[in-house]
Design a protein around this motif. Structure first.
Motif, PDB file in Angstrom:
ATOM      1  N   UNK A 110     -24.864 -24.698 -30.603  1.00 13.68           N
ATOM      2  CA  UNK A 110     -23.769 -25.016 -29.671  1.00 13.68           C
ATOM      3  C   UNK A 110     -22.523 -25.072 -30.492  1.00 13.68           C
ATOM      4  N   UNK A 111     -21.361 -24.584 -29.936  1.00 13.12           N
ATOM      5  CA  UNK A 111     -20.141 -24.907 -30.701  1.00 13.12           C
ATOM      6  C   UNK A 111     -19.440 -25.711 -29.698  1.00 13.12           C
ATOM      7  N   UNK A 112     -19.993 -26.296 -28.733  1.00 11.16           N
ATOM      8  CA  UNK A 112     -19.375 -27.015 -27.587  1.00 11.16           C
ATOM      9  C   UNK A 112     -20.327 -28.396 -27.482  1.00 11.16           C
ATOM     10  N   UNK A 113     -19.842 -29.304 -27.024  1.00 13.88           N
ATOM     11  CA  UNK A 113     -20.918 -30.312 -26.743  1.00 13.88           C
ATOM     12  C   UNK A 113     -21.652 -30.158 -25.561  1.00 13.88           C
ATOM     13  N   UNK A 114     -22.714 -30.452 -25.383  1.00 16.45           N
ATOM     14  CA  UNK A 114     -23.721 -30.156 -24.153  1.00 16.45           C
ATOM     15  C   UNK A 114     -23.479 -30.919 -23.137  1.00 16.45           C
ATOM     16  N   UNK A 115     -22.578 -32.008 -22.956  1.00 16.19           N
ATOM     17  CA  UNK A 115     -22.338 -32.547 -21.874  1.00 16.19           C
ATOM     18  C   UNK A 115     -21.287 -31.835 -21.097  1.00 16.19           C
ATOM     19  N   UNK A 151     -29.224 -35.197 -29.344  1.00 17.31           N
ATOM     20  CA  UNK A 151     -27.908 -34.513 -29.969  1.00 17.31           C
ATOM     21  C   UNK A 151     -27.178 -33.612 -28.894  1.00 17.31           C
ATOM     22  N   UNK A 152     -25.779 -34.054 -28.925  1.00 16.10           N
ATOM     23  CA  UNK A 152     -24.951 -33.513 -28.280  1.00 16.10           C
ATOM     24  C   UNK A 152     -24.402 -32.240 -28.539  1.00 16.10           C
ATOM     25  N   UNK A 153     -24.368 -31.803 -29.862  1.00 16.08           N
ATOM     26  CA  UNK A 153     -24.357 -30.664 -30.486  1.00 16.08           C
ATOM     27  C   UNK A 153     -25.628 -29.910 -30.773  1.00 16.08           C
ATOM     28  N   UNK A 157     -11.305 -22.727 -32.440  1.00 15.53           N
ATOM     29  CA  UNK A 157     -11.475 -23.554 -33.567  1.00 15.53           C
ATOM     30  C   UNK A 157     -13.042 -23.610 -33.795  1.00 15.53           C
ATOM     31  N   UNK A 158     -13.591 -23.792 -35.013  1.00 16.49           N
ATOM     32  CA  UNK A 158     -14.962 -23.867 -35.363  1.00 16.49           C
ATOM     33  C   UNK A 158     -15.432 -25.303 -35.712  1.00 16.49           C
ATOM     34  N   UNK A 159     -16.284 -25.540 -34.783  1.00 17.88           N
ATOM     35  CA  UNK A 159     -16.881 -27.018 -34.830  1.00 17.88           C
ATOM     36  C   UNK A 159     -18.222 -26.959 -35.775  1.00 17.88           C
ATOM     37  N   UNK A 160     -18.168 -27.963 -36.853  1.00 22.17           N
ATOM     38  CA  UNK A 160     -19.357 -28.191 -37.519  1.00 22.17           C
ATOM     39  C   UNK A 160     -19.896 -29.443 -37.400  1.00 22.17           C
ATOM     40  N   UNK A 161     -21.316 -29.575 -36.990  1.00 24.59           N
ATOM     41  CA  UNK A 161     -21.890 -31.123 -36.646  1.00 24.59           C
ATOM     42  C   UNK A 161     -22.130 -31.881 -37.946  1.00 24.59           C
ATOM     43  N   UNK A 162     -21.707 -33.059 -38.321  1.00 22.37           N
ATOM     44  CA  UNK A 162     -21.873 -34.049 -38.911  1.00 22.37           C
ATOM     45  C   UNK A 162     -21.386 -33.485 -40.411  1.00 22.37           C
ATOM     46  N   UNK A 198     -12.071 -20.200 -22.986  1.00 19.49           N
ATOM     47  CA  UNK A 198     -11.882 -20.044 -24.569  1.00 19.49           C
ATOM     48  C   UNK A 198     -11.640 -20.903 -25.670  1.00 19.49           C
ATOM     49  N   UNK A 199     -11.145 -22.074 -24.746  1.00 21.03           N
ATOM     50  CA  UNK A 199     -10.568 -23.294 -25.548  1.00 21.03           C
ATOM     51  C   UNK A 199     -11.379 -24.471 -24.885  1.00 21.03           C
ATOM     52  N   UNK A 200     -12.485 -24.197 -24.283  1.00 15.77           N
ATOM     53  CA  UNK A 200     -13.292 -25.214 -23.902  1.00 15.77           C
ATOM     54  C   UNK A 200     -14.975 -24.723 -23.561  1.00 15.77           C
ATOM     55  N   UNK A 201     -15.584 -25.485 -22.921  1.00  7.78           N
ATOM     56  CA  UNK A 201     -17.078 -25.245 -22.766  1.00  7.78           C
ATOM     57  C   UNK A 201     -17.010 -24.203 -21.675  1.00  7.78           C
ATOM     58  N   UNK A 202     -17.940 -22.999 -22.007  1.00  8.72           N
ATOM     59  CA  UNK A 202     -18.019 -21.923 -21.051  1.00  8.72           C
ATOM     60  C   UNK A 202     -18.517 -22.446 -19.533  1.00  8.72           C
ATOM     61  N   UNK A 203     -19.536 -23.377 -19.546  1.00  6.86           N
ATOM     62  CA  UNK A 203     -20.092 -23.614 -18.316  1.00  6.86           C
ATOM     63  C   UNK A 203     -19.051 -24.273 -17.544  1.00  6.86           C
ATOM     64  N   UNK A 204     -18.066 -24.974 -17.984  1.00  5.70           N
ATOM     65  CA  UNK A 204     -17.091 -25.575 -17.017  1.00  5.70           C
ATOM     66  C   UNK A 204     -16.757 -24.972 -16.138  1.00  5.70           C
ATOM     67  N   UNK A 205     -16.152 -23.642 -16.589  1.00  5.44           N
ATOM     68  CA  UNK A 205     -15.577 -22.608 -15.511  1.00  5.44           C
ATOM     69  C   UNK A 205     -16.781 -22.055 -14.821  1.00  5.44           C
TER      70      UNK A 205
END
Length: 498
Positions: free
Chosen positions: A56-61, A74-76, A294-299, A388-395
């Motif tokens: 994922x490129x968003x946190x799972x919460x 793992x949240x990512x 933005x691209x998110x990279x874990x750790x 596009x600026x946050x997690x898909x599932x919120x919407x």
């Protein structure tokens, strides 16, 4: 009157479709529904993509459903974990028995006479059938599953190695000890490079221009701690709200102070890679933060791969492919055994379904978005399109809740259809999405437009949508209802007046 096969027909069995089904069961329990899925499995994106490191490129919460806590450490999360989460949700809520797999939607025609959608689908064997549904809920995402975006490069035929696209990753690919060039600078490339670096001889990320990259811990220590001291649902809700607030605050601040945001984002990369790395060339984009995702990279996995020497970044343009790799316009050459074209996605609106009203074809590019959920003058039709600026599932969650509210109100009114009515198309409109990314710009003419004012404005703001979709009255002077009983009752009076 044609027999109705189902109250709601959901298209797609990924995060959006499974979520929509559960919301229907919870909020509109009297409604029958079916799910048509073109592929042979649940999961959508997370079942399709199988390339190394898929995550994922968003946190799972926030990418997780609001009704089902994400409980893994793992949240990512990686692709298999997300796929399991979606499948577990479908099984927990009894959704799987409602799904017809290998069922691709070909066309959907609204019948004013029947007050229903006549949906033509095609099975794996090519046989077609028609389903009559009162409400059509499009939850199939926004890009083509059969092909990713793949530009043609000069001299490709000369290359003696293997060329592949991440969307169609070969299960048996062995890249151990191979030299790999990944073309691209988006989330897929950022994922592939560190994931392949351990086994490959060397991995190069070749990009035409830089992307903003941010590192975050894959494990959310606070979330994991809270689950040990309070019920899972409480912990999940708290972390979800914390992350939503942070996402919205960060987005607003970057748009309000783009220069300051750029300085901070690029500065964090400098801290990762050290003073000798050419950060300005490889990680300082020409555009402002959040004009593209933005691209998110874990750790810091990407940065660690670069520092180890197992991977590097080249910012240059391709002159041509050669027998042994790629010749760049700067004169430099990149040797490769495998070239991965992580060049993006092909977007498509409503899965490319041909939509019509009483047989008259509808051009989605001539429609207006309504509240980010429905479309102008299109009855009983909703489309899930995440942020596009946050997690898909919120919407997606908010969209499903709104659809359920609408269905329940229709029942109260005895209405057979509901439609956001647009009397006159406005002179000034804006693109469906305010993003400069190439994969959006290539197809924006095929997507609906938006207006500058509500309710035809598409908000990229969870709090605004939460108010509009969950709290404000559905009857807003724009939503119109067809109530046959009222129309029939008026006929005698009209006849008497004549």
């Amino acid at each position: 009157m044609t027999k109705i096969d189902t109250d709601v027909l959901i298209i797609g069995a990924g995060l959006s479709g499974i979520g929509a089904a559960v919301h229907l069961q919870k909020l509109s329990p009297g409604k029958t529904y079916r799910i048509y899925e073109a592929r042979d499995a649940i999961g959508g994106t997370w079942d399709l993509f199988r390339y190394p490191g898929i995550r994922s490129d968003s946190d799972m919460h926030t990418l997780g459903f609001d009704f089902k806590p994400w409980t893994e450490a793992k949240a990512i999360a990686d692709g298999p974990s997300i796929r399991k989460y979606v499948n577990d949700t479908a099984d927990e809520y009894g959704v799987r028995r409602h799904i017809s797999f290998n069922t691709k939607i070909v066309s959907a025609d609204w019948s004013g006479k029947d007050q229903a959608w006549h949906v033509v689908s095609e099975g794996k064997d090519g046989a077609r059938q028609t389903t009559v549904a009162r409400f059509l809920f499009m939850c199939g995402g926004y890009y083509r599953y059969d092909q990713g975006y793949r530009p043609e490069f000069p001299g490709e035929a000369a290359f003696k190695g293997q060329i592949l696209h991440p969307q169609h990753w070969p299960e048996d690919l062995d890249y151990t000890g191979k030299r790999v060039v990944v073309i691209g600078s988006g989330a897929t490339a950022m994922t592939l490079v560190p994931a392949m670096a351990d086994k490959a001889a060397h991995v190069t990320m070749l990009q035409r221009s830089p992307t903003y990259v941010v590192s975050r811990p894959a494990v959310d220590k606070m979330a994991n701690f809270l689950r040990t001291v309070m019920p899972e649902k409480w912990a999940y809700t708290l972390i979800r709200w914390r992350n939503v607030l942070f996402q919205q605050f960060f987005f607003r601040q970057t748009r309000k102070n783009p220069d300051k945001a750029r300085e901070r984002l690029v500065g964090m990369v400098r801290e990762e890679l050290g003073p000798d790395y050419d950060v300005d060339k490889h990680f300082n984009p020409a555009y402002n933060p959040w004009e593209q995702r933005l691209c998110l990279v874990p750790d810091s996995d990407l940065f660690n791969a670069l520092k180890s020497g197992k991977a590097d970044v080249e910012t240059d343009h391709i002159e041509r492919f050669t027998e042994t790799g790629i010749a760049l316009k700067s004169g430099k050459t990149l040797d490769a055994d495998i070239i991965v074209t992580a060049t993006g996605l092909n977007l498509i609106f409503m899965n490319g379904v041909e939509v019509s009203l009483d047989g008259a074809k509808v051009d989605p590019g001539k429609l207006l978005n309504y509240k980010g959920v429905m479309l102008s003058n299109m009855p009983n039709l909703a489309v899930t399109f995440g942020y596009t600026n946050a997690s898909w599932t919120l919407k997606a969650d908010l969209t499903s809740e709104y659809v359920c509210r609408l269905l329940n109100l229709m029942d109260e009114k005895g209405a057979t259809s509901a439609m956001p009515y647009l009397a006159h198309y406005p002179n000034e409109t804006e693109p469906f999405v305010d993003f400069s990314s190439g994969y959006f710009q290539r197809v924006m003419d095929q997507f609906p437009r938006q207006h500058t004012e509500a309710p035809w404005k598409l908000h990229q703001n969870y709090f605004a949508d939460r108010k509009n979709l969950r709290e404000l009255p559905i009857e807003d002077g724009v939503m119109t209802f067809s109530v046959p009983a009222a129309a029939d009752a008026a006929k005698p009076a009209l006849q008497a007046a004549e």
